[in-house]
Structures are given as structure tokens and as C-alpha cells.
Design a protein around this motif. Structure first.
Motif, PDB file in Angstrom:
ATOM      1  N   UNK A  44       1.002  -1.124   0.059  1.00 43.47           N
ATOM      2  CA  UNK A  44      -0.030   0.051  -0.062  1.00 43.47           C
ATOM      3  C   UNK A  44       0.891   1.327   0.100  1.00 43.47           C
ATOM      4  N   UNK A  45       1.884   1.350   0.782  1.00 47.85           N
ATOM      5  CA  UNK A  45       2.822   2.414   0.656  1.00 47.85           C
ATOM      6  C   UNK A  45       3.448   2.699  -0.480  1.00 47.85           C
ATOM      7  N   UNK A  46       4.227   1.528  -1.097  1.00 49.69           N
ATOM      8  CA  UNK A  46       4.787   1.655  -2.321  1.00 49.69           C
ATOM      9  C   UNK A  46       3.685   2.065  -3.666  1.00 49.69           C
ATOM     10  N   UNK A  47       2.705   1.684  -3.573  1.00 47.61           N
ATOM     11  CA  UNK A  47       1.485   2.119  -4.603  1.00 47.61           C
ATOM     12  C   UNK A  47       1.159   3.552  -4.514  1.00 47.61           C
ATOM     13  N   UNK A  48       0.996   4.082  -3.233  1.00 41.72           N
ATOM     14  CA  UNK A  48       0.543   5.189  -2.697  1.00 41.72           C
ATOM     15  C   UNK A  48       1.594   6.286  -3.423  1.00 41.72           C
ATOM     16  N   UNK A  49       2.999   6.102  -2.783  1.00 38.67           N
ATOM     17  CA  UNK A  49       4.299   6.750  -3.101  1.00 38.67           C
ATOM     18  C   UNK A  49       4.415   6.932  -4.348  1.00 38.67           C
ATOM     19  N   UNK A  50       4.282   5.875  -5.314  1.00 41.88           N
ATOM     20  CA  UNK A  50       4.672   5.898  -6.794  1.00 41.88           C
ATOM     21  C   UNK A  50       3.613   6.760  -7.456  1.00 41.88           C
ATOM     22  N   UNK A  51       2.393   6.483  -7.257  1.00 45.63           N
ATOM     23  CA  UNK A  51       1.329   7.147  -7.991  1.00 45.63           C
ATOM     24  C   UNK A  51       1.397   8.673  -7.480  1.00 45.63           C
ATOM     25  N   UNK A  52       1.739   9.113  -6.348  1.00 47.40           N
ATOM     26  CA  UNK A  52       2.146  10.517  -6.024  1.00 47.40           C
ATOM     27  C   UNK A  52       3.272  11.184  -6.736  1.00 47.40           C
TER      28      UNK A  52
END
Length: 500
Positions: free
Chosen positions: A227-235
Motif C-alpha cells: 500500500x505504501x509503495x503504490x501510494x508513493x509511486x502514484x503521487x
């Protein structure tokens, strides 16, 4: 090679955002006064404790040991608490943290002046310029793993500015840098696997085999990480496409200018800087070794408990000492010596010094709650009220309470001794395994470390890169909701499978 070829004439070190410091100081002072009021209006009481200070929830006849007290803390102590706290058991922790941040502040300015920080950034940027979306998951994984396994947290203060600078050089913003450093480390605390400060301690209190139940905790780690990886990469991709969509675009301007030299390819070829940086990194490499030795020593029962408590500070103290020694030596290699070395260190310590009062005020809040005898009262009503819910509902309430308690009691160890003796007997009554209780505690404890304005580590981390708490929460609230929802599902799953 002369000093002028390796070190700029000026260095800024860790600069605190004044508006952020003023706002957070005001908020913490308001919270301190509120807690002082609560000590006047909430009934005072306490549980019986054993020799170690752990609460004894029930006596030999199964009756609660909680007793209300005819006691009221004088309200004027609300204002003397920041001084009185240094006579309490929290004094050592507070002094250690303040000394830690002062040493780090002094060292960072020397690393800045000597160009060692810019060299580190130049090397990383050059190697990952065409693979930067590989850099994000790798760094986040390493940060989470260090926290999950050995329990680093305060050490994130030293890592955050470097991560922010690298992210700015790669075309992102300071929020991405915060995400791959202090946020990743705190999330690793929630996804604890071997962490001695929550998993080991709480499992010991629950009478469980140390490190048991590892498989399910690894699943929690994977989910929180994903979840953290997905959120950061999208941002990060959104910011890269349109940098001005960043809510910290304006406040990052000075940092972008400061670290522009990290894009200079010639900097990474400087042999003197390479030697200085290798020396600094070599010193820092000793920190994980200290953490492992500290962890092992705390498991040796032949060592007195008082000595083991001192040993628990070894990673943080060691980080400060090794970081400082490495920074001083690196600066010396690049030509910063004598009076320039000492005055540079003093100047850097001065820039970070305004954080010290914040740490003291946060400690004072915990001191007031404990001395005002209202913590046990809150625990007593939780203990009585939670039994009317289902097993899953009760577990979520327990996790929520630990998360709320983090607002007032930042130390995971202190929370464990407050909460676990009450919750563990309740677990049997509502059909929850001890292992599930351990999981709920670790998850809530980790997220709480970067949620509230009473979190000293989080305040320092965002303050030194100029991010306000308001903007930080605007960035984080969706991620918190996603991680909380996932954690609730994992806790519910633990109840359903009888996790043990």
C-alpha cells in the motif's frame, strides 16, 4: 586538493521551518493545558502493580484491583511539569533524545559544508537517474525492514533530509522524501516482525514464545509495504508530470536551490569527497551492529534489569556517536579543521536547538497524565466497556485505544506496561488469542508514531525539511485510511483463524 574545491563557503545544515515550529509548539502547549484540566475533572484512581511496575488487573479472587483516590494534582503543576519531568523516570529518555538531535544538527552542517551530502546525492542520483522508480521500492523496503526487525525510529531523523534531497534532485518533492524515510520507518514499526521494542516485549508479557506467529506478521508487512509503495509511486508520478501540483512546491524552492549541485556529475568523481564519504558511511555501518548486540544483550536474563534498560538506549546513543564521529572525520578529510570545525558544529547544533523545548513539552504531557492519576481511570473504563462487543469489535476497539493512547504516551514500552496487563486477561473472556493481541498492539503503536502533533520524531523530521503539519496530514490522510482499513481486515482475519 584544496578545501575550496570540495566545500562551499557556506552550509545550512538542518534548517527548521519557523512557522511549523511556532504552530506545533502552540498546539502542544494547548494540549498540555487540556491534560492539566483533565486531571481536575476525571476521577483519579490506580491499579495495584507488581515489583516491575506492571498493572495487576485482577486480584486472587478475580476482583478488579482498581481503586479511586481522594487525590487531585494541583493545577499549577501543569505549568511546572516541563521542569518536574526531569525528576521522573522519563528524564533519561528526554535527555538522550535532546542530546541526539543536537549532535545530529551539528554534524549535518559539517557534512553540508564539506560537500559530503552533495557527493552522496550525486552518486545516488547518477546511478538511479534512469531507474528512479526502482529506487523508491528498494529504499522503502530497506527502511521498513530495519524498523520491523531491529526497531529503529529516532534514527530516521538523520535519514530524512538526505532522502528529501535525493527526491528533489530526481524531480519529486519533499513529501516523497518523507515517505521513503520517516514514514516507511514508522510503517515498519507497525509491520513488526522481530522488533524488540514491541513484538518481543509484548510477547514476553503474554507468555508467548519469542518470535512466534511470524508467518502472519510477514503477511501484514507485505500488505502495508504494498500500500505504501503504490501510494508513493502514484503521487511521485503525478508530481513529476506537473511539479506545481505539489502542495509543498513553494516551501521546497529553497531546498531545490540548495541541493541543485547534486545534479553536477563531476561531483561524484571527486576522490577526496569519495574518501571522506566512505569514512562517514563506514562509521554509520556500525549502527545495525549495535542494534543487534543491544537486542541480544537484553535477552540475557543474567544481566540486571536496570542494566538492560540502559542497554536499550545503545542503538540511539550509538547512532549519535558514530554519526558525529564520522561527520567530524569526513569534514576533517575535506579540509575543515580547527576553529572552522568547532564553530561549524556549534552553528549546526544551534539551528536544531529549537526542537528541544518541543520534546520537553511532549514529555510533560505524559508526566501530567501519570502524576494526575488519570491513566488508570481511562484504562479501567476501557476494560469494563469493551467486554460487551464481539471478538472482532473488541479487538478493533483495543487497537483503536492503543492508537489514541499514543497521543499521550509516545513510548511503546510504557504503553505495553500500561495496557497489556489489562487486555491480556480480557482476551480469554472474549475469545481472542494472545498472539492476536500482540498484533493489534504493534500495528497501532507503529502508526501512532507519525500521526499526532505530540510525536517528537515526526515533528523533527518534517520540521527540518520545512513541511508544515497541516500539509503533512493533507498528504497522509488517504494513506492512513487505506492502511487502517487493511490493518482492520488483518486483525479480523486473525480472530477468525484463531491466530496463535
Amino acid at each position: 586538493m584544496s578545501q575550496t574545491n570540495t566545500a562551499p563557503a557556506q552550509g545550512q545544515g538542518l534548517q527548521l521551518n519557523k512557522k511549523t515550529v511556532i504552530f506545533i509548539t502552540s498546539a502542544i502547549l494547548a494540549i498540555m493545558v487540556l491534560v492539566g484540566v483533565l486531571t481536575q475533572v476525571i476521577p483519579r484512581g490506580e491499579y495495584r502493580t507488581d515489583e516491575s511496575g506492571a498493572i495487576i488487573a485482577l486480584d486472587e479472587n478475580g476482583n478488579s484491583t482498581y481503586r479511586e483516590m481522594d487525590f487531585r494534582l494541583p493545577f499549577w503543576k501543569t505549568f511546572t511539569a516541563p521542569i518536574e519531568v526531569f525528576g521522573s523516570s522519563d528524564a533519561m529518555t528526554g535527555v538522550a533524545i535532546i542530546l541526539f538531535i543536537v549532535l545530529i544538527g551539528g554534524t549535518f552542517l559539517l557534512l553540508d559544508k564539506s560537500n559530503v551530502l552533495n557527493y552522496l546525492m550525486a552518486v545516488i542520483v547518477r546511478r538511479f537517474a534512469k531507474r528512479k522508480y526502482l529506487l523508491l521500492p528498494v529504499v522503502i523496503f530497506v527502511m521498513m525492514l530495519l524498523s520491523s526487525v531491529v526497531g529503529i525510529l529516532e534514527e530516521s531523523i538523520t535519514i530524512t533530509p538526505l532522502c528529501v534531497a535525493i527526491c528533489l534532485a530526481l524531480g519529486w518533492d519533499s513529501l516523497v522524501g518523507i515517505s521513503i524515510s520517516v514514514i516507511a520507518i514508522a510503517f515498519g514499526y507497525s509491520a513488526a516482525t522481530f522488533n524488540p521494542f514491541n513484538v518481543v516485549l509484548v510477547q514476553s508479557m503474554a507468555g508467548l514464545p519469542i518470535f512466534s506467529g511470524l508467518g502472519y506478521r510477514i503477511l501484514v508487512f507485505i500488505g502495508i509495504y504494498a500500500l505504501l509503495i503504490g501510494y508513493v509511486i502514484l503521487y511521485a508520478k503525478k508530481i513529476e508530470k506537473n511539479p506545481k501540483k505539489s502542495m509543498v512546491w513553494e516551501s521546497d524552492a529553497a531546498l531545490r536551490e540548495k541541493y541543485a549541485s547534486a545534479l553536477d556529475p563531476s561531483l561524484a568523481e571527486n576522490p577526496l569527497l569519495k574518501k571522506a564519504t566512505s569514512t562517514f558511511v563506514g562509521c554509520i555501518a556500525g549502527v545495525p551492529v549495535l542494534a543487534v548486540l543491544s537486542f541480544a544483550a537484553q535477552r540475557i536474563e543474567a544481566i540486571p534489569a536496570s542494566v538492560r534498560e540502559y542497554i536499550s538506549y545503545a542503538p540511539m546513543v550509538g547512532m549519535a556517536v558514530l554519526f558525529t564521529v564520522g561527520g567530524l572525520r569526513a569534514a576533517y578529510i575535506t579540509g575543515i579543521r580547527g576553529k572552522a570545525l568547532s564553530s561549524g558544529f556549534a552553528q549546526g547544533a544551534k539551528t536544531i536547538a529549537p526542537i528541544a523545548p518541543l520534546i520537553i513539552f511532549v514529555m510533560a504531557i505524559t508526566f501530567l497524565m501519570r502524576e494526575g492519576k488519570i491513566v488508570d481511570t481511562i484504562l479501567y473504563h476501557l476494560y469494563n466497556g469493551i467486554s460487551g462487543f464481539s471478538a472482532i469489535g473488541s479487538l478493533l476497539l483495543i487497537a483503536g485505544f492503543v492508537l489514541i493512547l499514543e497521543f499521550f504516551v509516545g513510548s511503546g514500552t510504557a504503553k505495553a506496561f500500561l495496557v497489556m496487563p489489562l487486555i491480556l486477561p480480557l482476551a480469554h473472556m472474549i475469545g481472542i488469542t494472545e498472539q492476536t493481541i500482540v498484533l493489534a498492539f504493534t500495528i497501532a503503536d507503529g502508526f501512532g508514531n507519525i500521526l499526532y502533533p505530540t510525536s517528537g520524531v515526526m515533528l523533527i523530521a518534517i520540521g527540518i525539511v520545512g513541511v508544515s503539519y497541516g500539509k503533512y496530514m493533507r498528504y497522509m490522510w488517504k494513506l492512513f485510511l487505506a492502511e487502517f482499513a487493511f490493518s482492520a481486515l488483518m486483525l479480523a482475519g486473525a480472530v477468525m483463524i484463531g491466530y496463535s
